[in-house]
Design a protein around this motif. Sequence first.
Motif, PDB file in Angstrom:
ATOM      1  N   SER A  99       0.471 -51.721  13.988  1.00 13.77           N
ATOM      2  CA  SER A  99      -0.016 -52.136  15.307  1.00 13.77           C
ATOM      3  C   SER A  99      -1.437 -52.644  15.191  1.00 13.77           C
ATOM      4  O   SER A  99      -2.241 -52.076  14.451  1.00 13.77           O
ATOM      5  CB  SER A  99      -0.004 -50.955  16.285  1.00 13.77           C
ATOM      6  OG  SER A  99      -0.733 -51.310  17.457  1.00 13.77           O
ATOM      7  N   ARG A 106      -3.477 -52.257  17.520  1.00 12.61           N
ATOM      8  CA  ARG A 106      -4.267 -51.397  18.409  1.00 12.61           C
ATOM      9  C   ARG A 106      -4.755 -50.153  17.656  1.00 12.61           C
ATOM     10  O   ARG A 106      -3.989 -49.212  17.426  1.00 12.61           O
ATOM     11  CB  ARG A 106      -3.401 -51.004  19.612  1.00 12.61           C
ATOM     12  CG  ARG A 106      -4.129 -50.302  20.689  1.00 12.61           C
ATOM     13  CD  ARG A 106      -3.524 -50.533  22.058  1.00 12.61           C
ATOM     14  NE  ARG A 106      -2.255 -49.870  22.280  1.00 12.61           N
ATOM     15  CZ  ARG A 106      -1.699 -49.761  23.484  1.00 12.61           C
ATOM     16  NH1 ARG A 106      -2.282 -50.287  24.547  1.00 12.61           N
ATOM     17  NH2 ARG A 106      -0.535 -49.158  23.617  1.00 12.61           N
ATOM     18  N   ASN A 136      -0.698 -45.715  19.758  1.00 10.86           N
ATOM     19  CA  ASN A 136       0.399 -44.759  19.569  1.00 10.86           C
ATOM     20  C   ASN A 136       0.938 -44.758  18.131  1.00 10.86           C
ATOM     21  O   ASN A 136       1.208 -43.700  17.570  1.00 10.86           O
ATOM     22  CB  ASN A 136       1.501 -45.055  20.585  1.00 10.86           C
ATOM     23  CG  ASN A 136       1.003 -44.875  21.997  1.00 10.86           C
ATOM     24  OD1 ASN A 136       0.370 -43.860  22.311  1.00 10.86           O
ATOM     25  ND2 ASN A 136       1.243 -45.849  22.866  1.00 10.86           N
ATOM     26  N   THR A 137       1.066 -45.948  17.545  1.00 10.45           N
ATOM     27  CA  THR A 137       1.542 -46.024  16.150  1.00 10.45           C
ATOM     28  C   THR A 137       0.532 -45.374  15.229  1.00 10.45           C
ATOM     29  O   THR A 137       0.898 -44.609  14.322  1.00 10.45           O
ATOM     30  CB  THR A 137       1.728 -47.503  15.735  1.00 10.45           C
ATOM     31  OG1 THR A 137       2.519 -48.160  16.719  1.00 10.45           O
ATOM     32  CG2 THR A 137       2.403 -47.622  14.387  1.00 10.45           C
ATOM     33  N   VAL A 174       7.429 -51.440  19.015  1.00  9.28           N
ATOM     34  CA  VAL A 174       8.387 -52.515  19.308  1.00  9.28           C
ATOM     35  C   VAL A 174       7.635 -53.602  20.060  1.00  9.28           C
ATOM     36  O   VAL A 174       6.973 -53.336  21.055  1.00  9.28           O
ATOM     37  CB  VAL A 174       9.569 -51.999  20.158  1.00  9.28           C
ATOM     38  CG1 VAL A 174      10.465 -53.158  20.581  1.00  9.28           C
ATOM     39  CG2 VAL A 174      10.373 -50.962  19.391  1.00  9.28           C
ATOM     40  N   TRP A 177       8.724 -57.169  21.600  1.00  9.34           N
ATOM     41  CA  TRP A 177       9.816 -58.106  21.859  1.00  9.34           C
ATOM     42  C   TRP A 177      11.055 -57.790  21.015  1.00  9.34           C
ATOM     43  O   TRP A 177      11.591 -58.650  20.332  1.00  9.34           O
ATOM     44  CB  TRP A 177       9.361 -59.561  21.667  1.00  9.34           C
ATOM     45  CG  TRP A 177       8.388 -60.002  22.714  1.00  9.34           C
ATOM     46  CD1 TRP A 177       7.048 -60.220  22.563  1.00  9.34           C
ATOM     47  CD2 TRP A 177       8.668 -60.247  24.083  1.00  9.34           C
ATOM     48  NE1 TRP A 177       6.485 -60.566  23.747  1.00  9.34           N
ATOM     49  CE2 TRP A 177       7.457 -60.591  24.703  1.00  9.34           C
ATOM     50  CE3 TRP A 177       9.837 -60.186  24.868  1.00  9.34           C
ATOM     51  CZ2 TRP A 177       7.364 -60.886  26.067  1.00  9.34           C
ATOM     52  CZ3 TRP A 177       9.751 -60.481  26.216  1.00  9.34           C
ATOM     53  CH2 TRP A 177       8.534 -60.827  26.796  1.00  9.34           C
ATOM     54  N   TYR A 178      11.429 -56.527  21.019  1.00 12.50           N
ATOM     55  CA  TYR A 178      12.683 -56.084  20.383  1.00 12.50           C
ATOM     56  C   TYR A 178      12.687 -56.260  18.867  1.00 12.50           C
ATOM     57  O   TYR A 178      13.747 -56.288  18.237  1.00 12.50           O
ATOM     58  CB  TYR A 178      13.901 -56.759  21.059  1.00 12.50           C
ATOM     59  CG  TYR A 178      13.766 -56.622  22.554  1.00 12.50           C
ATOM     60  CD1 TYR A 178      13.963 -55.384  23.162  1.00 12.50           C
ATOM     61  CD2 TYR A 178      13.324 -57.680  23.349  1.00 12.50           C
ATOM     62  CE1 TYR A 178      13.752 -55.206  24.518  1.00 12.50           C
ATOM     63  CE2 TYR A 178      13.106 -57.517  24.707  1.00 12.50           C
ATOM     64  CZ  TYR A 178      13.311 -56.280  25.282  1.00 12.50           C
ATOM     65  OH  TYR A 178      13.085 -56.098  26.625  1.00 12.50           O
ATOM     66  N   GLU A 188       7.653 -48.770  24.726  1.00  7.70           N
ATOM     67  CA  GLU A 188       7.449 -48.409  26.129  1.00  7.70           C
ATOM     68  C   GLU A 188       8.769 -48.114  26.837  1.00  7.70           C
ATOM     69  O   GLU A 188       8.880 -47.182  27.625  1.00  7.70           O
ATOM     70  CB  GLU A 188       6.730 -49.557  26.843  1.00  7.70           C
ATOM     71  CG  GLU A 188       6.385 -49.220  28.282  1.00  7.70           C
ATOM     72  CD  GLU A 188       5.335 -50.143  28.847  1.00  7.70           C
ATOM     73  OE1 GLU A 188       5.165 -51.254  28.299  1.00  7.70           O
ATOM     74  OE2 GLU A 188       4.688 -49.750  29.836  1.00  7.70           O
ATOM     75  N   GLU A 189       9.768 -48.937  26.576  1.00  8.84           N
ATOM     76  CA  GLU A 189      11.062 -48.730  27.232  1.00  8.84           C
ATOM     77  C   GLU A 189      11.718 -47.481  26.652  1.00  8.84           C
ATOM     78  O   GLU A 189      11.257 -46.923  25.656  1.00  8.84           O
ATOM     79  CB  GLU A 189      11.968 -49.954  27.005  1.00  8.84           C
ATOM     80  CG  GLU A 189      11.436 -51.230  27.655  1.00  8.84           C
ATOM     81  CD  GLU A 189      12.237 -52.458  27.229  1.00  8.84           C
ATOM     82  OE1 GLU A 189      13.473 -52.427  27.294  1.00  8.84           O
ATOM     83  OE2 GLU A 189      11.611 -53.442  26.805  1.00  8.84           O
ATOM     84  N   VAL A 246       6.457 -44.661  25.522  1.00  5.69           N
ATOM     85  CA  VAL A 246       4.991 -44.639  25.363  1.00  5.69           C
ATOM     86  C   VAL A 246       4.465 -46.071  25.434  1.00  5.69           C
ATOM     87  O   VAL A 246       4.757 -46.898  24.584  1.00  5.69           O
ATOM     88  CB  VAL A 246       4.545 -43.917  24.066  1.00  5.69           C
ATOM     89  CG1 VAL A 246       4.847 -42.437  24.164  1.00  5.69           C
ATOM     90  CG2 VAL A 246       5.201 -44.491  22.807  1.00  5.69           C
ATOM     91  N   GLY A 247       3.724 -46.363  26.477  1.00  5.41           N
ATOM     92  CA  GLY A 247       3.221 -47.715  26.702  1.00  5.41           C
ATOM     93  C   GLY A 247       1.729 -47.820  26.507  1.00  5.41           C
ATOM     94  O   GLY A 247       1.234 -48.586  25.684  1.00  5.41           O
TER      95      GLY A 247
HETATM   96  C1  LIG Z   1       3.205 -58.258  22.639  1.00  2.07           C
HETATM   97  C2  LIG Z   1       3.862 -56.957  23.071  1.00  2.07           C
HETATM   98  C3  LIG Z   1       5.255 -56.904  23.144  1.00  2.07           C
HETATM   99  C4  LIG Z   1       5.878 -55.737  23.530  1.00  2.07           C
HETATM  100  N1  LIG Z   1       7.254 -55.700  23.590  1.00  2.07           N
HETATM  101  C5  LIG Z   1       7.877 -54.545  23.939  1.00  2.07           C
HETATM  102  C6  LIG Z   1       9.304 -54.489  24.013  1.00  2.07           C
HETATM  103  O1  LIG Z   1      10.022 -55.459  23.756  1.00  2.07           O
HETATM  104  N2  LIG Z   1       9.879 -53.322  24.392  1.00  2.07           N
HETATM  105  C7  LIG Z   1       9.121 -52.192  24.658  1.00  2.07           C
HETATM  106  O2  LIG Z   1       9.690 -51.153  24.952  1.00  2.07           O
HETATM  107  N3  LIG Z   1       7.776 -52.223  24.578  1.00  2.07           N
HETATM  108  C8  LIG Z   1       7.139 -53.370  24.235  1.00  2.07           C
HETATM  109  N4  LIG Z   1       5.765 -53.400  24.156  1.00  2.07           N
HETATM  110  C9  LIG Z   1       5.010 -52.160  24.439  1.00  2.07           C
HETATM  111  C10 LIG Z   1       4.596 -51.420  23.157  1.00  2.07           C
HETATM  112  O3  LIG Z   1       5.689 -51.161  22.312  1.00  2.07           O
HETATM  113  C11 LIG Z   1       3.942 -50.103  23.550  1.00  2.07           C
HETATM  114  O4  LIG Z   1       2.830 -50.346  24.387  1.00  2.07           O
HETATM  115  C12 LIG Z   1       3.491 -49.295  22.349  1.00  2.07           C
HETATM  116  O5  LIG Z   1       3.142 -47.999  22.744  1.00  2.07           O
HETATM  117  C13 LIG Z   1       2.310 -49.949  21.647  1.00  2.07           C
HETATM  118  O6  LIG Z   1       2.011 -49.188  20.501  1.00  2.07           O
HETATM  119  P1  LIG Z   1       0.512 -49.122  19.916  1.00  2.07           P
HETATM  120  O7  LIG Z   1      -0.288 -48.259  20.863  1.00  2.07           O
HETATM  121  O8  LIG Z   1       0.689 -48.484  18.586  1.00  2.07           O
HETATM  122  O9  LIG Z   1       0.013 -50.507  19.822  1.00  2.07           O
HETATM  123  C14 LIG Z   1       5.112 -54.576  23.824  1.00  2.07           C
HETATM  124  C15 LIG Z   1       3.713 -54.637  23.760  1.00  2.07           C
HETATM  125  C16 LIG Z   1       3.085 -55.818  23.398  1.00  2.07           C
HETATM  126  C17 LIG Z   1       1.576 -55.868  23.356  1.00  2.07           C
END
Ligand SMILES: Cc1cc2nc3c(=O)[nH]c(=O)nc-3n(C[C@H](O)[C@H](O)[C@H](O)COP(=O)(O)O)c2cc1C
Length: 187
Positions: free
Chosen positions: A10, A12, A16-17, A85, A87-88, A125-126, A159-160
């Motif tokens: 990630s 970020r 979360n990762t 994740v 975009w899947y 997030e989903e 987790v979003g």
């Molecule tokens: C560009 C982008 C695309 C994402 N696509 C999805 C998705 O397809 N499905 C989903 O459940 N979450 C999606 N998310 C949400 C992230 O998976 C979620 O916020 C996650 O906790 C981010 O992890 P991080 O904190 O390690 O970056 C997306 C986030 C971003 C920024």
Amino acid sequence: MTKILAVVGSPRKGGNTDLLVSRIAEGAVTAGAQVEVVRLGELQIRECDGCHACWKGRPCSKKDDMLALFPKIAANDAIVFGTPVYWYGPTALLKAFIDRFVYFNCEANRPMIRGKRAAVAIVLEETHESTWRPVVEFFEKSLAYLEMKSAGTIIVPGVGKKGDILKHPERLEEAYRLGARLAGSAG
Ligand SMILES: Cc1cc2nc3c(=O)[nH]c(=O)nc-3n(C[C@H](O)[C@H](O)[C@H](O)COP(=O)(O)O)c2cc1C
């Protein structure tokens, strides 16, 4: 001593990762492993363009941070692949990293990856399985192709926002145990 390369896919930092992979690393270190955490967001890793210089005994034509990671991958017993994740699929950072594993797809370089253990950590997030299933299958197929041995997969849906994973201590505990297993299991 087991050596582990833990990869945060990630961009970020402290997200979360990062927290999940760091917890795996903590479990592994406590169990006696040596762990290096690599954050792909801090590195420059370009796309593989399939020139296959690496298959012809030449160094990779992309002169970037992956050149230092190839010997690290070879020197470690296990790799942790962490990604949210996007975009899947996995993030572009993690996909570019794995794309460069084409390096290991020739007879000369295959022994550097064959038989190494791999753990996978996925956040999203989903909450529906259909969202994370393609990412799990991407790793299953890629790691099997590379002849790596799966040591476990942790998926944390729902987790979003940055730090949301801290609301799931049981999943972080699971990550810690996975790290300990990774450190302990031989071969
Ligand atoms: C560009 C982008 C695309 C994402 N696509 C999805 C998705 O397809 N499905 C989903 O459940 N979450 C999606 N998310 C949400 C992230 O998976 C979620 O916020 C996650 O906790 C981010 O992890 P991080 O904190 O390690 O970056 C997306 C986030 C971003 C920024």
